[in-house]
Design a protein around this motif. Structure first.
Motif, PDB file in Angstrom:
ATOM      1  N   GLY A 215       0.806  -1.208   0.000  1.00 33.12           N
ATOM      2  CA  GLY A 215       0.000   0.000   0.000  1.00 33.12           C
ATOM      3  C   GLY A 215       0.841   1.259   0.000  1.00 33.12           C
ATOM      4  N   ASP A 216       2.028   1.203   0.611  1.00 34.33           N
ATOM      5  CA  ASP A 216       2.938   2.335   0.607  1.00 34.33           C
ATOM      6  C   ASP A 216       3.772   2.394  -0.669  1.00 34.33           C
ATOM      7  OD1 ASP A 216       2.271   3.532   2.987  1.00 34.33           O
ATOM      8  OD2 ASP A 216       3.615   2.284   4.176  1.00 34.33           O
ATOM      9  N   THR A 217       3.686   1.367  -1.501  1.00 34.71           N
ATOM     10  CA  THR A 217       4.481   1.302  -2.726  1.00 34.71           C
ATOM     11  C   THR A 217       3.627   1.511  -3.973  1.00 34.71           C
ATOM     12  OG1 THR A 217       5.931  -0.304  -1.624  1.00 34.71           O
ATOM     13  CG2 THR A 217       6.126  -0.116  -4.020  1.00 34.71           C
ATOM     14  N   LEU A 218       2.417   0.944  -3.973  1.00 33.20           N
ATOM     15  CA  LEU A 218       1.552   1.002  -5.142  1.00 33.20           C
ATOM     16  C   LEU A 218       0.528   2.129  -5.005  1.00 33.20           C
ATOM     17  CD1 LEU A 218       0.876  -2.841  -5.446  1.00 33.20           C
ATOM     18  CD2 LEU A 218       2.639  -1.504  -6.630  1.00 33.20           C
TER      19      LEU A 218
ATOM     20  N   LEU B 269      -2.747   3.498  -4.052  1.00 36.48           N
ATOM     21  CA  LEU B 269      -3.710   3.016  -3.063  1.00 36.48           C
ATOM     22  C   LEU B 269      -5.098   2.803  -3.667  1.00 36.48           C
ATOM     23  CD1 LEU B 269      -2.813   5.061   0.145  1.00 36.48           C
ATOM     24  CD2 LEU B 269      -2.757   2.591  -0.112  1.00 36.48           C
ATOM     25  N   ARG B 270      -5.486   3.634  -4.608  1.00 31.90           N
ATOM     26  CA  ARG B 270      -6.815   3.496  -5.202  1.00 31.90           C
ATOM     27  C   ARG B 270      -6.936   2.171  -5.949  1.00 31.90           C
ATOM     28  NH1 ARG B 270      -8.918   4.988 -10.287  1.00 31.90           N
ATOM     29  NH2 ARG B 270      -6.925   5.958 -10.802  1.00 31.90           N
ATOM     30  N   LEU B 271      -5.969   1.860  -6.775  1.00 26.65           N
ATOM     31  CA  LEU B 271      -6.012   0.612  -7.539  1.00 26.65           C
ATOM     32  C   LEU B 271      -5.812  -0.598  -6.627  1.00 26.65           C
ATOM     33  CD1 LEU B 271      -3.926   1.671 -10.672  1.00 26.65           C
ATOM     34  CD2 LEU B 271      -6.419   1.679 -10.370  1.00 26.65           C
ATOM     35  N   PHE B 272      -4.965  -0.444  -5.632  1.00 25.03           N
ATOM     36  CA  PHE B 272      -4.707  -1.536  -4.691  1.00 25.03           C
ATOM     37  C   PHE B 272      -5.971  -1.877  -3.906  1.00 25.03           C
ATOM     38  CE2 PHE B 272      -2.792  -2.993  -0.566  1.00 25.03           C
ATOM     39  CZ  PHE B 272      -2.277  -4.184  -1.052  1.00 25.03           C
TER      40      PHE B 272
END
Length: 538
Positions: free
Chosen positions: A131-134, A136-139
């Motif tokens: 979540g801190d890398t990708l 957040l909306r798509l994750f």
């Protein structure tokens, strides 16, 4: 390409469409309200999709037929209705559903719960870092759609006439992995948009989604139970699937994605932005925002911190261990309260499975009040640890009273249930929201809010391990009697409070020191003339 373009590349398609229709952008306040609403809907659907298993437990593993009478109650048949009729519409309540209707049926139901929660807790650590890398909306969208699919597949076992234990076990395990994406993501989004001022109250109100999700999940699952227990999973699964679509269309996960400055600058300058202003203040318009966007031109350009570095943030480990026991208590009620109500005589009478599911929602009504109250008190006192520990200690007598006197009458049961929900969900809500957001933006991180999801995952992931063990232990202990279950819950609540003792002492010491400023002033007045006075240094 100008930097402003990079900050705009993460705008959700639904917001783009509305902006094109309106012809102008939204204000900061409007975006914040939208973020609160979308994340509220998102996690409401997460919790709603977890509730069906507790509602159908007594259908999968029924007890012998009880009294067939109509019990009057002022609320009506919403909570109290006819017991296990011989011509029950589902045709399953008296015979159960293999493989859960055998002698070890209760244990198998506990294993299903622990399989879900074990995968949920383990997946949480990975989900926090992702979540801190990708994006957040798509994750978050992926997690919600995946959760909806596998929750519905569990219910399809009814229509496919599946009686193999491993099928239900695998469906719950995969659903648990997808569900792990939810909490770190929504807390990180809220932390991105809101500063620390009144964070406890804001998140306390916002955290009502947990209880609203439990209530809506119970009502959805119970409303279609008579048509077959499979529908009790399919309907909540469709709910979270649609929630994922809403997140994809309308969630702006980072202020930078819609042209606002980074979270630190946004928090410091938010009060300067009028609430009714239609045109938002852009990156270059706030003091310091330009320097911020040099390093963070968009949500995808940030860097995350590692799990070890996040664990070293002061307060993360104590609160994580406290949540281990607090969430064990909360999730035991979440998964087993409807079953407990259906198997316990209240006022000398029993309630049906559907009535027990509806009645259990009042525990979450108390939880809503508890979350808001804990957040408000912690803001007023500026003492998260003191507030959380106090609520955990108060949960001990509330559970004792509920177990001892909840069977006197329906009115007494409801009142004590709501009090127990207030005391149990209050610290649980506070730690998983305001405390996690505070620690995720700790000063030791040098302003890198990319630790929000990671810190939230560490705290809630550790708590989820306890959440997995609580229902598992309950599945075994309930066969020996509910007294043993409640003793376990009270011991866990006491342990949760004690784990915060060091932080409580530190907060008390800090407040004691603040009440004696006269000593510092005296030392300053006696200082040599060559040194500036305290008032001058200020």
């Amino acid at each position: 390409m100008p930097p402003s373009y990079n900050t705009m590349r993460g705008i959700p398609p639904g917001i783009l469409l509305i902006k094109s229709i309106r012809g102008k952008d939204w204000s900061l306040a409007t975006y914040r309200y939208l973020v609160l609403l979308v994340t509220f809907i998102a996690y409401t659907s997460y919790h709603a999709s977890r509730k069906p298993s507790s509602i159908v437990k007594s259908v999968l593993d029924p007890e012998p037929t009880k009294n067939n009478r109509l019990y009057p109650w002022p609320i009506g048949e919403v909570f109290i209705k006819r017991e296990f009729l011989i011509n029950d519409l589902s045709g399953l309540r008296n015979k159960g559903w293999a493989p859960f209707n055998g002698k070890d049926g209760t244990s198998k139901l506990g294993e299903i719960d622990v399989a879900f929660l074990a995968c949920y807790s383990l997946g949480m650590y990975a989900a926090g870092h992702l979540g801190d890398t990708l994006d957040l909306r798509l994750f978050l969208t992926t997690g919600m759609i995946g959760s909806g699919i596998f929750v519905a597949l569990f219910g399809m076992g009814y229509f496919w006439n599946v009686h193999v234990f491993w099928f239900y076990l695998v469906m719950q395990m995969v659903a648990g992995l997808f569900q792990a994406t939810g909490w770190p993501s929504v807390v990180a989004v809220i932390g991105n948009w809101f500063g620390k001022r009144k964070r406890g109250l804001i998140m306390g109100v916002w955290n009502a989604h947990t209880s609203v999700g439990n209530i809506s999940g119970s009502l959805l699952a119970a409303s279609v139970l008579e048509y077959g227990w499979g529908w009790s999973f399919i309907l909540p699964g469709a709910f979270i699937f649609m929630g994922g679509v809403i997140v994809y269309l309308f969630l702006a996960a980072y202020p930078e994605d819609v042209g606002f400055p980074c979270p630190d600058v946004l928090a410091e300058n938010a009060e300067a932005v009028p609430n009714d202003e239609e045109t938002p203040i852009r990156n270059g318009d706030l003091v310091g925002a330009k320097e911020c966007t040099v390093h963070r031109s968009g949500s995808v350009s940030r860097t995350s911190v590692g799990l070890l570095e996040a664990c070293l943030i002061p307060g993360v480990i104590p609160f994580a261990l406290c949540l281990f026991f607090a969430k064990l208590v909360a999730y035991t009620f979440l998964y087993w309260l409807p079953f407990y109500l259906s198997q316990t005589a209240i006022g000398g009478e029993y309630v049906s499975v559907k009535s027990a599911g509806n009645l259990s929602t009042l525990f979450d009504v108390g939880g809503i009040v508890g979350g808001i109250l804990a957040g408000y008190i912690s803001d007023r006192l500026n003492a998260r640890a003191i507030t959380a520990a106090s609520f955990m200690y108060a949960a001990i007598p509330s559970m004792l009273l509920y177990h001892s006197y909840g069977n006197i009458s329906k009115a007494v049961n409801i009142i004590l249930m709501m009090i127990a929900g207030l005391c149990i969900n209050g610290p649980y809500a506070l730690i998983t929201t305001a405390v996690s957001a505070d620690l995720g933006t700790h000063s030791s991180l040098r302003g890198d809010s990319r630790a929000l999801a990671t810190v939230t995952a560490i705290i809630d992931g550790t708590g989820s391990v306890g959440a997995a063990l609580g229902p598992l232990f309950t599945g075994f202990l309930s066969t020996k009697g509910w007294d043993a279950v409640f003793v376990m819950l009270m011991v866990c609540a006491l342990t949760a409070g004690l784990l915060l003792s060091r932080l409580v002492i530190a907060e008390l010491s800090e407040k004691t020191c603040k009440r004696t400023p006269a000593t510092n002033v005296q030392y300053t007045l006696e200082a040599p003339a060559s040194q500036p006075l305290l008032s001058d240094r200020r």
